[in-house]
Each structure stands twice: as C-alpha cells, then as structure tokens.
Scaffold this active site. Structure first.
Site, short mmCIF file in Angstrom:
data_model
loop_
_atom_site.label_atom_id
_atom_site.label_comp_id
_atom_site.label_asym_id
_atom_site.label_seq_id
_atom_site.Cartn_x
_atom_site.Cartn_y
_atom_site.Cartn_z
N ARG A 178 26.86 -13.19 -18.62
CA ARG A 178 28.07 -12.67 -17.98
C ARG A 178 28.18 -13.12 -16.52
NH1 ARG A 178 29.47 -6.26 -16.86
NH2 ARG A 178 31.33 -6.64 -15.59
N HIS A 238 20.22 -14.18 4.53
CA HIS A 238 20.58 -14.25 3.11
C HIS A 238 21.25 -12.97 2.59
CE1 HIS A 238 17.71 -17.84 2.02
NE2 HIS A 238 18.61 -18.12 2.96
N CYS A 285 19.96 -20.82 9.47
CA CYS A 285 20.35 -20.99 8.08
C CYS A 285 21.76 -21.55 8.11
CB CYS A 285 20.30 -19.62 7.40
SG CYS A 285 20.66 -19.62 5.64
N HIS A 286 22.24 -22.08 7.01
CA HIS A 286 23.63 -22.56 7.01
C HIS A 286 24.53 -21.71 6.14
CE1 HIS A 286 21.38 -25.31 4.13
NE2 HIS A 286 22.10 -24.53 3.34
N ASN A 295 11.86 -21.00 5.30
CA ASN A 295 11.92 -19.74 4.56
C ASN A 295 10.53 -19.27 4.17
OD1 ASN A 295 14.72 -19.17 4.41
ND2 ASN A 295 14.99 -20.81 2.94
#
Length: 451
Positions: free
Chosen positions: A287, A203, A173-174, A151
């Site tokens: 939140r 991502h 990527c996984h 990355n």
C-alpha cells in the site's frame, strides 16, 4: 585569513560527492584559487578523485592547487574548511552486515543509516573517527569550520559538540532544499517561487510554513494545493532519478495525518516510525510502496554507475556539471567573503526549539557570514510534531550517552527505544540482535563494546 582558503576533504574517495561540492566551489569567484587538499586512506580512490577534480578545476577556469594525502593530520594542517564525507566499514562489509544480521532476527530495514540497529551500529563505527578528526583539527587547524556530511547525522554531530565544543562544526544534509524542489516539481511550479520555514531534527524536520509567490508578489499557503494534488492522484510525480522502487507515498500519507510535510524521503521515514514495516504485513509494504533493502540495492547500482562514469571522465578533455543543491560552497563563500547567506544546518539545541530537549541536535535555519554559522531561534513546534521527533531523539540521546561514557548497556537501551525495532521485536529479541551485531562487526566497533 590568506588570500585563498584551504579546503580539506576527509573521505575524498567519495568521488561523486567531491565532484558535486567542488563543482560548486570552482564556480565561486572568491574560492577559485583555493588550495584543495584531498585525503583518503584508499590510494586508488584518491587518485581517481584527483583526476576528476583536476579536470573540474581546469574546466571552470579555477587556478588553485590540489594536493593528495593519505595521512589525515597532514591534510588538515592550516585548513580553513574541513569537509567530511566517509563511511566507516563501507558498503562491504559493514552495511551488508547491518542488513543481513537484522534480517536474520526478523527486522527489515530500508536505509539503516540514521536510526534503528543499522543507524546505531553506524554511529558506533563512525563517532570514534570523527573524534580523531576533531583532535587533529584542535592541533593543526583550530579555527577551521567543519562541514560534516556523515550519517547518522544527529548522533555524529551531537557526539562531536559534546566532546569537542570548541570545534566549529555543522551537520549538513540536502533534504530541506531537496524536498522543496521536489514539491515544486510535483505541483509544476518554479522552485524559485517557494518560501518556507522548516525545523526539527535531521531527517525529521517539517515545513512549518510552505508558501509560493503569486503574480502580484504576495505569498499563499501551498499546503491546500499540495493536498488536493495528492488526493487527485497528480502528486507525487515519478522519482526524478528513475528509481521506480521509491514512490514517495509514505510522506504524503503522513502529510495527510499531520498537516505538515516532512523533509526526508519516504524510504527513510518508513523506518523511523512503528507504522509501515511489520512482519506478515505485506499489505502495508504494498500500500505504501515501502522499498525494503533499498540502501544495499542503491549501493550496488551506484558502484556500477561510478565505474562507468569514471571511464568517461578519464577520456573527457573537460568536465562540466550543473550546480548541486549542497550548502558547502555557500557556507565557505559566506564565511570567506562576509556575504551573508541562509542555510539549514544540524546544530546543538541551545534554546532554539523550546519543546525539544536542550542540548539535543536540531536542524534549523542558520545565518552564515564572516562570524561563522549562527543558528536562528524557532520557538515552539506543533506538539504532535515534537512528540514524533522525541521518539527518535530518545534513541539519539541513549546512543550518544553510550559512546561518551563507554556504557554498553545504553546501546541496548537505545535499540529498545527505537520505534520500528520495538514494534517488531520483543525485549529479549532486541538484546539478542544487538549481541549478534556487536559480534559480527568485531573490530569495526570500539574495543569497550567487546569487554
């Protein structure tokens, strides 16, 4: 091709990652006799990996050879596959610097490896070395396929195919396959019953279709069931790794708003957008359960766990591990044997996604066989998803231009365009932050940034 491939690991000191990849490799019949070349600049970490890999190989009944190298070009010579997994500057000093300097300027982060000031600095530290790997591959293994796990994936992959278009490479990527398994777990269904089509950028790819197989063999849309489970408080399930800091609320809330589920985790996604991390808005953090400073905490825990695991591996007579969800062995097996497979990879957008910029780095389904990695066309994404991705692509575009042309101004422009940074800091504050990051990283960054 020879009877057995040569697989070179650059960054073999990433022992946990090497263990997962090679655990898969040693259980594939066509790869059992592979020559594994481990390369790392840290001789101690290299030897630790050697111990683990040797026991993995013996336990799996594999019979290839293992060589260890501290010189990159030597390790790459005649390689068929090159797996890249390293972190320039490591957790200390560079990751710590990225978090501490940003925090001094009032900018909180969660992971900081993909976008934002942390992702930008990581790209500037990393891309020059990826280019050196491409140089060495051009000289000693020009036909090898690079499997890049480093990355920030999109910027790294983009910078490599822009400067070295002849190098066969894919960014891996996984998150696509990993999130699919996670959603199946949230709904108490077998992941093997899922069928999906996913596309976007690293991502920030979305499941354009997410379906499950029914008893009669037909497929039904899983999204209504997923939304109902979330609204009933039945999803998401607690973090599978026992990490109570990461509760996955952000992604489900975005799913409610967008109608599609994103591939990367909530802790990542929170810092790719302007909505979740704001000064004085602790209510938002609470939140949405946003885990600030998650990556440094994770690094400390992983280092401690690794020392414990290593001692166990040294004592163990054999090491048996479950198959990982990584694509590496699937790709190697498909290219080596010609047996076709489909993976999700990060590649150049050559007409693959119509409403994202041509030439940017996209994540799409790829067919892999003896012809190599062949990306598949997606067409047009839903407009609101493409618009969201474009906010991230803006940063990637400018940073990639900055390093390709050695243009320091573009580094500042990239930071200005970052959605999270722009939501928190004014223009002059962003410039001051980038100034401080460049100064703090010193020689970890390319020399032209200090001119």
């Amino acid at each position: 091709m020879m009877s057995a491939p040569k697989i070179t690991f650059i960054g073999a000191g990433s022992t946990i990652f090497v263990k997962n990849i090679l655990g898969d490799v040693f259980h594939r019949e066509a790869l059992k006799t592979a020559h594994i070349a481990l390369m790392d600049i840290d001789p101690t970490r290299l030897e630790e990996s050697h111990i683990v890999v040797r026991k993995l190989m013996d336990s799996a009944g594999a019979s290839g050879k293992i060589t260890c190298h501290t010189q990159q070009k030597e390790a790459l010579e005649d390689a068929d596959f090159v797996v890249v997994a390293f972190q320039i500057g490591g957790y200390e000093p560079c990751t710590v610097t990225d978090f501490e300097v940003c925090k001094r300027h009032g900018l909180e982060q969660t992971i900081a490896d993909t976008l934002g000031p942390g992702g930008i600095m990581r790209a500037l530290r990393t891309i020059p070395h990826l280019w050196q790997i491409c140089e060495d591959m051009t000289e000693v293994c020009p036909d090898a396929t690079m499997l890049n796990y480093v990355n920030p994936m999109a910027m790294n992959t983009w910078a490599m195919y822009a400067r070295y278009p002849h190098i066969k490479q894919v960014g891996l990527c996984h998150s696509v396959q990993g999130t699919a398994e996670e959603l199946a777990r949230d709904l108490n269904i077998d992941p093997a019953t899922l069928r999906y089509r996913c596309a976007g950028i690293n991502h920030m790819a979305f499941y354009l279709e997410l379906e499950r197989k029914t008893a009669d063999g037909s497929y039904v849309n899983l999204y209504p069931e997923l939304l109902a489970a979330y609204e009933a408080g039945q999803a998401p399930k607690p973090n599978i790794h026992g990490n109570t800091r990461c509760q996955n609320i952000v992604r489900y809330e975005m799913f409610k708003k967008l109608g599609y589920f994103v591939t990367e985790s909530s802790e990542h996604f929170a810092e790719y957008t302007p909505w979740f991390i704001k000064p004085g808005r602790e209510d938002l953090i609470e939140r949405y359960k946003v885990p600030l400073d998650e990556y440094p905490k994770r690094c400390v825990e992983q280092l401690a766990n690794w020392h414990k695991e290593l001692e166990e591996y040294k004592k163990a007579s054999r090491i048996d591990i479950k198959p990982s969800r990584e694509y590496a062995s699937t790709i190697m097996n498909a290219i080596w044997t010609g047996e076709p497979s489909v993976i999700y990879g990060n590649v150049r957008n050559d007409g693959l996604i119509d409403n994202l910029p041509q030439g940017c780095c996209v994540e799409v389904a790829c067919l892999v066989d003896a012809n190599g990695i062949q990306p598949t066309k997606v067409g047009t994404l839903p407009s609101h998803l493409a618009a969201l991705m474009q906010t991230n692509i803006n940063v990637q575009t400018l940073l990639t231009e900055a390093i390709l042309t050695e243009n320091r101004d573009r580094v500042y422009h990239a930071a200005m365009m970052d959605p999270h940074t722009a939501a928190v800091l004014g223009i002059d504050e962003i410039y001051a932050l980038v100034d401080d990051l460049i100064a703090a990283h010193g020689d970890w960054l390319p020399g032209w940034l200090h001119r």
